[in-house]
Design a protein around this motif. Structure first.
Motif, short mmCIF file in Angstrom:
data_model
loop_
_atom_site.label_atom_id
_atom_site.label_comp_id
_atom_site.label_asym_id
_atom_site.label_seq_id
_atom_site.Cartn_x
_atom_site.Cartn_y
_atom_site.Cartn_z
N ALA A 1 35.18 39.87 27.41
CA ALA A 1 34.46 38.59 27.53
C ALA A 1 35.21 37.38 28.04
N SER A 2 36.55 37.43 27.86
CA SER A 2 37.24 36.42 28.33
C SER A 2 37.26 36.40 29.86
N ASP A 3 37.39 37.69 30.40
CA ASP A 3 37.37 37.63 31.95
C ASP A 3 36.06 37.50 32.48
N LEU A 4 34.92 37.41 32.09
CA LEU A 4 33.68 37.26 32.21
C LEU A 4 33.59 35.51 32.20
N HIS A 5 34.08 34.95 31.03
CA HIS A 5 34.15 33.40 31.10
C HIS A 5 34.88 32.98 32.13
N GLU A 6 36.04 33.50 32.30
CA GLU A 6 37.00 32.87 33.37
C GLU A 6 36.48 32.84 34.63
N LEU A 7 35.97 34.12 34.79
CA LEU A 7 35.36 34.43 36.41
C LEU A 7 34.44 33.42 36.56
N ALA A 8 33.29 33.14 35.75
CA ALA A 8 32.15 32.14 35.78
C ALA A 8 32.78 30.95 36.09
N LEU A 9 33.76 30.59 35.38
CA LEU A 9 34.26 28.99 35.38
C LEU A 9 35.06 28.80 36.65
N GLY A 10 35.70 30.01 37.13
CA GLY A 10 36.43 29.86 38.52
C GLY A 10 35.47 29.80 39.43
N LEU A 11 34.27 30.19 39.34
CA LEU A 11 33.10 30.28 40.60
C LEU A 11 32.86 28.75 40.72
N GLU A 12 32.40 28.23 39.32
CA GLU A 12 32.22 26.82 39.07
C GLU A 12 33.11 25.96 39.78
N VAL A 13 34.39 25.86 39.22
CA VAL A 13 35.41 25.19 39.68
C VAL A 13 35.58 25.19 41.25
N ALA A 14 35.38 26.37 41.89
CA ALA A 14 35.56 26.53 43.35
C ALA A 14 34.55 25.65 44.18
N GLY A 15 33.31 25.57 43.52
CA GLY A 15 32.54 24.63 44.28
C GLY A 15 31.59 25.28 45.26
#
Length: 485
Positions: free
Chosen positions: A303-317
């Motif tokens: 679950a942590s992997d999914l959240h960090e991957l999602a937020l990383g895509l968001e931060v990358a813009g």
């Protein structure tokens, strides 16, 4: 080669491991052999056969699918016939199911021989250590088809190489083995990956280790075929000579088994005329603006992997298309994808990001002009697909050969690996964002893109890919009557 060119046709049986990462490349090999006029029988179990892509109509007369009855295995849910049907910790039980196919396969082969259809070859996977004995009873030779890169098999090494240079701790797998002196030092496992690799040498729930299966099969078959080539294998062109020496059996590259003009014809659009929605979404995006995100169907994500991957895509813009698969253990009925993602993620990324939970025609997505990069788990099949279409890679490997592939592609400067904690493999949103931006946004990305396009040109050399199949066809033709193993 001369015999094959003169028109001698073969009868070949292919029997892959019960995982779709194996079933699909075995089917691709079957299609290429059938396209050359050979009779091919593809063996699996009923549910797996039903889930395979349809055989092209022009090949159907020469390519038949045979379903063997699956055995009941204690601990396996009803209908679980592949690794896609169970969480990773139950993969060992799928190996027990494979062992339970010995009697049905023996009956299938005996019936084929009785009907006058004795195969010229049986091509098997790493797990079928019981099959050569059955084939020997009918005088049928066997070969192995490895769908992992040759570098992985070389890294694992032969029985004799491991006896001469034993590896006793996980740390021993974080450097190239002594028999792989030509390997770049970076092409080794990280500490957080090494436990998995070391575990291959230990017996699992089937009672046999993966390495014992592989060694026994390699020792009892004529040669090994690899889904690889001189141009792309992580260990380079010399690895096939190394493997031939290690195992004292020919190591034969079959090429990448993915030519763009031969794939993507049997999808929904060609059957129904309807263009998949993900392709329609891509149609509305600017050229080379989207990073395609796909981590396979069996990556052991938390679950942590999914959240960090999602937020990383968001931060990358950046714009992204995420082929989202619920990880095993998070697929309870009624579980909504939104519950697995950060709160508000889909709303905040609406318009420039799409999380898609349905079927994704991956090859056609990668071929789309809007896609500019590929965030991948570095499964060998996905890596080949990304590079055949010239995409730089953002790499997030987990198990098996994925770490070795990621290191090699980073060495070739066709992409970057997401930074992770060396001990436990964890990563954060900033690690994801930094890797994505290096490939998609920053000036360095032009270098990765240029190198990926150069590799695309090499892998797209149809004459060279056909030559690999010519050479394989020659081995199959010449060796079938050589009774020495």
């Amino acid at each position: 080669m001369e015999e094959a060119a003169a028109g001698e046709k073969l009868d070949v049986v292919l029997f892959p491991w019960l995982a779709f990462g194996h079933l699909i490349p075995y089917l691709e090999l079957a299609k290429r052999l059938a396209a050359r006029g050979h009779a091919v029988t593809f063996v699996s179990t009923p549910r797996n056969v039903a889930r395979l892509p349809p055989v092209p109509a022009q090949l159907a007369p020469r390519l038949r699918l045979v379903a063997l009855p699956p055995p009941a295995v204690e601990g396996l849910p009803e209908g679980a016939e592949s690794t896609a049907d169970v969480p990773p910790e139950k993969n060992e039980l799928i190996k027990k199911a494979v062992d339970g196919l010995a009697a049905p396969f023996a009956a299938f082969l005996a019936d084929a021989v009785a009907r006058g259809r004795r195969p010229d070859w049986i091509v098997i996977d790493f797990c079928h250590n019981w099959l050569p004995a059955i084939a020997d009873e009918h005088g049928v030779p066997c070969a192995v088809f490895q769908i992992v890169p040759a570098a992985m098999v070389a890294f694992c090494g032969s029985r004799s190489a491991n006896a001469a240079h034993p590896r006793t701790t996980p740390e021993d797998f974080t450097v190239p083995p002594k028999w792989c002196a030509s390997f770049p030092s970076a092409i080794a496992y990280r500490r957080h990956e090494a436990d998995w690799v070391a575990g291959m040498f230990n017996p699992n729930a089937s009672g046999v280790s993966d390495m014992d299966r592989l060694w026994e099969i390699t020792e009892r078959t004529r040669f090994t075929i690899y889904r690889s080539s001189d141009e792309i294998d992580p260990a380079g062109a010399g690895v096939f000579a190394l493997l031939t020496d290690l195992y004292q059996k020919p190591a034969i590259p079959a090429g990448v088994l993915l030519q763009p003009e031969l794939d993507g014809r049997d999808d929904d659009e060609s059957r129904s005329g309807a263009r998949p929605e993900v392709l329609q979404w891509l149609d509305s995006q600017p050229p080379k603006s989207v990073i395609y995100v796909a981590l396979g169907s069996e990556a052991p994500l938390t679950a942590s992997d999914l959240h960090e991957l999602a937020l990383g895509l968001e931060v990358a813009g950046v714009r992204f298309l995420w082929a989202f698969r619920k990880p095993s253990g998070m697929s309870a009925p009624g579980t909504d994808v939104g519950e697995l993602l950060p709160t508000g993620f889909e709303d905040r990324t609406q318009g420039h990001g799409l999380v898609w939970t349905g079927w994704v025609p991956q090859v056609r997505v990668l071929a789309h002009g809007a896609v500019g990069a590929f965030l991948t788990h570095c499964g060998w099949g996905s890596t080949i697909e990304g590079l055949v279409y010239g995409h730089p890679l953002v790499m997030l490997p987990f198990v098996v050969d994925q770490g070795l592939i990621a290191r090699a592609m980073a060495e070739r400067r066709v992409g970057v690996e997401v930074a992770r904690d060396e001990s436990d493999g964890s990563f954060g949103r900033d690690d994801v964002a930094a890797a994505v931006r290096r490939v998609m946004v920053e000036e360095e990305g032009k270098v990765f893109s240029t190198n990926a396009k150069k590799l695309k040109q090499v892998l797209g050399d149809q004459r060279r890919q056909d030559q690999y199949m010519d050479e394989l066809e020659g081995y199959l033709t010449r060796y079938k009557d050589n009774n020495s193993s």
